[in-house]
Design a protein around this motif. Structure first.
Motif, PDB file in Angstrom:
ATOM      1  N   GLN A  55       0.839  -1.201   0.000  1.00 32.57           N
ATOM      2  CA  GLN A  55       0.000   0.000   0.000  1.00 32.57           C
ATOM      3  C   GLN A  55       0.871   1.247   0.000  1.00 32.57           C
ATOM      4  N   PHE A  56       1.777   1.281  -0.981  1.00 27.23           N
ATOM      5  CA  PHE A  56       2.779   2.333  -1.027  1.00 27.23           C
ATOM      6  C   PHE A  56       3.074   2.665  -2.477  1.00 27.23           C
ATOM      7  N   PHE A  57       3.323   3.947  -2.773  1.00 30.69           N
ATOM      8  CA  PHE A  57       3.758   4.331  -4.119  1.00 30.69           C
ATOM      9  C   PHE A  57       5.197   4.836  -4.037  1.00 30.69           C
ATOM     10  N   HIS A  58       5.929   4.674  -5.121  1.00 35.25           N
ATOM     11  CA  HIS A  58       7.309   5.149  -5.158  1.00 35.25           C
ATOM     12  C   HIS A  58       7.715   5.413  -6.600  1.00 35.25           C
ATOM     13  N   CYS A  59       8.362   6.569  -6.828  1.00 35.91           N
ATOM     14  CA  CYS A  59       8.909   6.877  -8.139  1.00 35.91           C
ATOM     15  C   CYS A  59      10.411   6.679  -8.087  1.00 35.91           C
ATOM     16  N   PHE A  60      10.930   5.841  -8.970  1.00 33.79           N
ATOM     17  CA  PHE A  60      12.360   5.565  -8.982  1.00 33.79           C
ATOM     18  C   PHE A  60      13.133   6.652  -9.716  1.00 33.79           C
ATOM     19  N   GLY A  61      12.407   7.581 -10.325  1.00 29.11           N
ATOM     20  CA  GLY A  61      13.065   8.680 -11.007  1.00 29.11           C
ATOM     21  C   GLY A  61      13.272   9.882 -10.114  1.00 29.11           C
ATOM     22  N   CYS A  62      12.174  10.376  -9.495  1.00 29.91           N
ATOM     23  CA  CYS A  62      12.281  11.592  -8.678  1.00 29.91           C
ATOM     24  C   CYS A  62      12.300  11.302  -7.181  1.00 29.91           C
ATOM     25  N   GLY A  63      11.982  10.063  -6.795  1.00 32.14           N
ATOM     26  CA  GLY A  63      12.061   9.702  -5.383  1.00 32.14           C
ATOM     27  C   GLY A  63      10.809   9.928  -4.568  1.00 32.14           C
ATOM     28  N   LYS A  64       9.744  10.463  -5.171  1.00 31.28           N
ATOM     29  CA  LYS A  64       8.507  10.674  -4.425  1.00 31.28           C
ATOM     30  C   LYS A  64       7.952   9.322  -3.971  1.00 31.28           C
ATOM     31  N   ASN A  65       7.451   9.272  -2.731  1.00 32.92           N
ATOM     32  CA  ASN A  65       6.879   8.027  -2.233  1.00 32.92           C
ATOM     33  C   ASN A  65       5.953   8.331  -1.075  1.00 32.92           C
ATOM     34  N   GLY A  66       5.120   7.352  -0.735  1.00 36.26           N
ATOM     35  CA  GLY A  66       4.208   7.533   0.389  1.00 36.26           C
ATOM     36  C   GLY A  66       2.994   6.645   0.271  1.00 36.26           C
ATOM     37  N   ASN A  67       2.010   6.865   1.156  1.00 35.14           N
ATOM     38  CA  ASN A  67       0.779   6.084   1.141  1.00 35.14           C
ATOM     39  C   ASN A  67      -0.327   6.888   0.454  1.00 35.14           C
ATOM     40  N   ALA A  68      -1.569   6.442   0.599  1.00 34.36           N
ATOM     41  CA  ALA A  68      -2.683   7.105  -0.082  1.00 34.36           C
ATOM     42  C   ALA A  68      -2.853   8.542   0.401  1.00 34.36           C
ATOM     43  N   ILE A  69      -2.678   8.766   1.699  1.00 31.92           N
ATOM     44  CA  ILE A  69      -2.791  10.123   2.228  1.00 31.92           C
ATOM     45  C   ILE A  69      -1.696  11.009   1.644  1.00 31.92           C
ATOM     46  N   GLY A  70      -0.472  10.489   1.620  1.00 27.09           N
ATOM     47  CA  GLY A  70       0.638  11.255   1.074  1.00 27.09           C
ATOM     48  C   GLY A  70       0.453  11.583  -0.392  1.00 27.09           C
ATOM     49  N   PHE A  71      -0.152  10.661  -1.147  1.00 29.37           N
ATOM     50  CA  PHE A  71      -0.365  10.927  -2.575  1.00 29.37           C
ATOM     51  C   PHE A  71      -1.323  12.095  -2.773  1.00 29.37           C
ATOM     52  N   LEU A  72      -2.416  12.107  -2.030  1.00 25.50           N
ATOM     53  CA  LEU A  72      -3.370  13.213  -2.164  1.00 25.50           C
ATOM     54  C   LEU A  72      -2.748  14.533  -1.730  1.00 25.50           C
ATOM     55  N   PHE A  80      -3.076  17.618   5.288  1.00 27.17           N
ATOM     56  CA  PHE A  80      -3.238  16.291   5.884  1.00 27.17           C
ATOM     57  C   PHE A  80      -4.704  16.036   6.252  1.00 27.17           C
ATOM     58  N   ILE A  81      -5.319  17.018   6.884  1.00 25.68           N
ATOM     59  CA  ILE A  81      -6.709  16.861   7.312  1.00 25.68           C
ATOM     60  C   ILE A  81      -7.633  16.707   6.113  1.00 25.68           C
ATOM     61  N   GLU A  82      -7.413  17.514   5.058  1.00 29.48           N
ATOM     62  CA  GLU A  82      -8.243  17.414   3.859  1.00 29.48           C
ATOM     63  C   GLU A  82      -8.126  16.037   3.222  1.00 29.48           C
ATOM     64  N   ALA A  83      -6.893  15.505   3.167  1.00 27.69           N
ATOM     65  CA  ALA A  83      -6.692  14.188   2.567  1.00 27.69           C
ATOM     66  C   ALA A  83      -7.386  13.096   3.384  1.00 27.69           C
ATOM     67  N   VAL A  84      -7.264  13.185   4.706  1.00 27.74           N
ATOM     68  CA  VAL A  84      -7.921  12.197   5.573  1.00 27.74           C
ATOM     69  C   VAL A  84      -9.437  12.254   5.388  1.00 27.74           C
ATOM     70  N   LYS A  85      -9.992  13.452   5.374  1.00 29.63           N
ATOM     71  CA  LYS A  85     -11.436  13.584   5.228  1.00 29.63           C
ATOM     72  C   LYS A  85     -11.901  13.109   3.859  1.00 29.63           C
ATOM     73  N   ASP A  86     -11.109  13.366   2.828  1.00 28.81           N
ATOM     74  CA  ASP A  86     -11.474  12.919   1.483  1.00 28.81           C
ATOM     75  C   ASP A  86     -11.523  11.396   1.410  1.00 28.81           C
ATOM     76  N   LEU A  87     -10.507  10.729   1.964  1.00 27.80           N
ATOM     77  CA  LEU A  87     -10.487   9.268   1.967  1.00 27.80           C
ATOM     78  C   LEU A  87     -11.598   8.700   2.840  1.00 27.80           C
ATOM     79  N   ALA A  88     -11.826   9.343   3.982  1.00 23.31           N
ATOM     80  CA  ALA A  88     -12.889   8.872   4.874  1.00 23.31           C
ATOM     81  C   ALA A  88     -14.246   8.944   4.183  1.00 23.31           C
ATOM     82  N   GLN A  89     -14.463  10.008   3.432  1.00 25.55           N
ATOM     83  CA  GLN A  89     -15.738  10.146   2.717  1.00 25.55           C
ATOM     84  C   GLN A  89     -15.896   9.046   1.673  1.00 25.55           C
ATOM     85  N   GLN A  90     -14.793   8.683   1.023  1.00 25.24           N
ATOM     86  CA  GLN A  90     -14.853   7.630   0.004  1.00 25.24           C
ATOM     87  C   GLN A  90     -15.161   6.267   0.608  1.00 25.24           C
ATOM     88  N   THR A  91     -14.733   6.052   1.848  1.00 21.40           N
ATOM     89  CA  THR A  91     -14.933   4.744   2.477  1.00 21.40           C
ATOM     90  C   THR A  91     -16.136   4.708   3.409  1.00 21.40           C
TER      91      THR A  91
END
Length: 699
Positions: A55-72, A80-91
């Protein structure tokens, strides 16, 4: 309110990062993972990997990585709060609001329902405007005359508001619905309660928030009517001082271009997108605000403000300078582009071409030069009086800058122009700022942060240079230097200086409590004070780099603001107890700003990492020891640099781990791209190690 870490973990367990990322990036199965083109930098071959098992994303070119919250947070620019609320609404989950009373929760629920209703009304109106454009020849001809294609009009959702006074009555059967007035679509005459459409015979530009929801409109008159542009009024969903036109449409282009171009009008944004500059945005009929700049830096580290070269353009640029200065860290680029008075960006590109305009952007005026130019206005530098005027005008601008190399270099340049020694100018400005605060009747929201300490002033001595800092309580002035001595600091490397920038928590830690964070973009604006610990000399070396990083951030929480998104993702992805601690710390920081260790310790009670955090902080030797009261506290700049060095070494360790995983996958033959990933990881690790070695040799 702080969101419980248990809720964050439960939320992440319910969402699938592949689904979340897949809404923005086209993914294809590649072995055990999904691969696609990285949305954070331009590339032609996919190096962006999403792992359904981790449950993790990673770019081997620029190094960006993280979980679903980090991606948003990284891609959609959410907090952080907006991302959490957005995911919570989806689930279908409800974000806990433990610190709110039932009345507050009811009010928040009612406000959310109102916002949803207003968004629905605006979306319906936008659809009607788009349908109307298709059947209105003179509106189509106007757009064609401006050189816009049907494809670009569709991308930005352009429409047309008919000439009639009550055209929306055919769209909304209940024309007296209060939501039409609250959304700004209908104007109500208070004297006779008559209603009529706000927008009539105008090209309509829907204004979207970062999630793509319509929150307002801008209407451009066809012909010679006035006003030329008409915007939606302030509503519960639309705030001109915080929103930017075209930001939603420009998100991907910002990553590929590497910078954002801020223009003055809707038509500039749409026309530039068609002419090859899809990374343009515009303010909404207002001056550029700090909120605008803060939002832009969620997406890119480089901002170019484009203004007309006339007096109005210069005045607009001057206001943008004020808004940008607090965010001008050492790793961010802020420039000002002034076109000839007879041109706007659209006309310039059409007359001279894309390459000429791109060259103009490259040659744009850096923030440092514009600051000196603005401070020098109406100053005769050949006279003592003119140089004194420059000093007076430059001080409030310079003090808005965050601590860092840029601020120090500008101090030297300004000192040369004013014909004073750098130390002398610094002391003069410190004394003037102290005098300003001593005679000020009360704090002003627009005032710059408190001044730095003058050279030679020791916070421990209780000297009388700055009596306003400590009003008659008898305690010594506070300092927030428990970030620590750079013991063994030369062993680390500062190769990540391009990832975070200078510290923005104030002008001098030695004169502030670590909780004193006026103007912080995450704080609540209140000055919090706690009894400072007594510094007792160098601390013991922690058991691990992660321990040390935790100790620095717990002791100086304001350091969190200096880190880049990649740093956040890496720290939050560490194994327990470190990863959960950093994730919790990030949520608290976004909600409550920088807190002191004693306050953090209280909030942390009941968390699984509380005992570990207390043990790490105990290694700081915070207890007073006889004879150590006069010890010099560590330089806060060293604490920031020490954290950078730690993050560099942690990233090198992480890259080693990923290299091993890639080699293992390559040996099995199941993932044909594993070998290429290993090469990319290996090259990046070599570059970091080379930078580390060079820095160590230089020190």
């Amino acid at each position: 309110m702080a969101i419980p870490q248990s809720f964050i973990q439960e939320l992440l367990s319910r969402v699938d990062v592949v689904d979340i990322v897949g809404k923005y990036v086209q993914l294809k199965k590649g072995g055990a993972n999904f691969m696609g083109l990285c949305p954070f930098h331009g590339e032609k071959s996919p190096s962006f990997s999403v792992s359904p098992t981790k449950q993790f994303f990673h770019c081997f070119g620029c190094g960006k990585n993280g979980n679903a919250i980090g991606f948003l947070m990284e891609h959609a620019g959410m907090t952080f709060i907006e991302a959490v609320k957005d995911l919570a609404q989806q689930t279908g989950m409800v974000v806990p609001e433990e610190q709110q009373s039932p009345e507050d929760r009811a009010r928040a629920a009612a406000a959310k329902a109102k916002q949803d209703s207003l968004s629905d009304v605006l979306e319906k109106a936008g659809e009607a405007y788009r349908d109307q454009l298709k059947i209105t020849p003179h509106a189509i001809d106007y757009l064609k005359g401006r050189g816009l294609s049907g494809q670009i009009a569709k991308r930005f959702g352009l429409g047309y508001a008919p000439e009639g006074w009550r055209s929306l009555a055919s769209i909304f059967p209940k024309y007296d619905d209060p939501l039409l007035a609250e959304s700004g679509l209908v104007i109500v005459n208070e004297e006779d309660d008559k209603r009529y459409d706000r927008f009539r015979d105008r090209i309509m530009f829907p204004i979207r928030n970062i999630k793509g929801e319509c929150i307002g409109f801008g209407g451009r008159v066809i012909g010679a009517g006035t006003p030329k542009y008409l915007n939606s009024p302030e509503t519960p969903v639309f705030h001109k001082g915080r929103e930017l036109y075209g930001l939603y449409e420009a998100r991907e282009a910002l990553h590929s271009a590497g910078y954002v171009l801020v223009t003055e009008g809707y038509m500039d944004v749409v026309a530039l997108a068609q002419l090859g500059f899809a990374n343009a945005v515009a303010t909404l009929g207002t001056a550029c605000t700090p909120d605008h700049v803060q939002k832009l830096f969620r997406f890119t580290d480089s901002v170019v403000f484009s203004f007309d070269g006339d007096g109005a353009g210069r005045r607009a640029a001057r206001k943008a300078l004020d808004g940008a200065l607090p965010y001008a860290t050492d790793v961010r680029s802020i420039k000002f582009l002034f076109l000839p008075a007879e041109h706007d960006p659209d006309s310039y590109v059409r007359e001279f071409g894309q390459e000429a305009f791109a060259e103009q952007i490259k040659q744009a005026m850096p923030l440092s030069r514009f600051l000196i130019e603005a401070a020098s206005a109406d100053c005769d530098l050949q006279s003592a009086e003119g140089r004194a005027r420059l000093s007076s005008q430059a001080r409030p601008l310079w003090q808005l800058l965050p601590e860092g190399a840029l601020k120090q270099q500008l101090l030297s340049e300004l000192a040369q122009l004013i014909q004073l020694e750098t130390a002398g100018l610094e002391k003069l400005w410190g004394q003037q700022a102290a005098s300003d605060q001593r005679f000020a009747r009360g704090p002003s929201p627009a005032a710059p942060s408190p001044a730095f300490a003058a050279p030679g002033h020791s916070p421990q001595t209780g000297g009388d240079d700055f009596p306003h800092f400590e009003p008659h309580y008898g305690e010594p002035p506070a300092w927030s230097g428990d970030g620590g001595q750079a013991s063994g600091a030369a062993a680390y490397a500062n190769a990540y200086n391009n990832a975070g920038g200078g510290f923005t928590g104030g002008n001098n830690w030695k004169s502030k409590n670590p909780n004193w964070t006026p103007g912080s973009k995450f704080g609540n604006g209140k000055y919090k004070r706690e009894q400072p610990p007594v510094y007792t000399g160098p601390r013991t070396v922690p058991a691990s780099r992660a321990d040390h990083a935790a100790r620095l951030l717990l002791g100086n929480m304001a350091l969190w603001e200096t880190l880049a998104g990649e740093d956040h993702a890496m720290l939050c992805a560490l194994p327990p107890p470190h990863g959960p601690l950093f994730a919790w710390l990030e949520s608290v920081f976004h909600e409550q700003g920088a807190l002191g260790w004693s306050t953090l310790r209280e909030h942390m009670q009941g968390q699984p990492f509380a005992d570990d955090a207390t043990r790490w902080m105990a290694q700081d030797k915070l207890s007073a020891v006889a004879g150590s009261e006069d010890a010099t506290p560590p330089d806060p700049q060293e604490a920031r640099q020490e954290l950078r060095r730690l993050l560099t070494m942690l990233m090198i360790d992480r890259l080693k781990q990923l290299e091993t995983e890639a080699l293992t996958q390559a040996s099995t033959g199941q993932d044909p791209e594993a070998q290429q990933r290993w090469r990319s990881l290996h090259e990046r690790r070599k570059a970091l190690m080379a930078a580390a070695a060079a820095l160590q040799a230089a020190s």
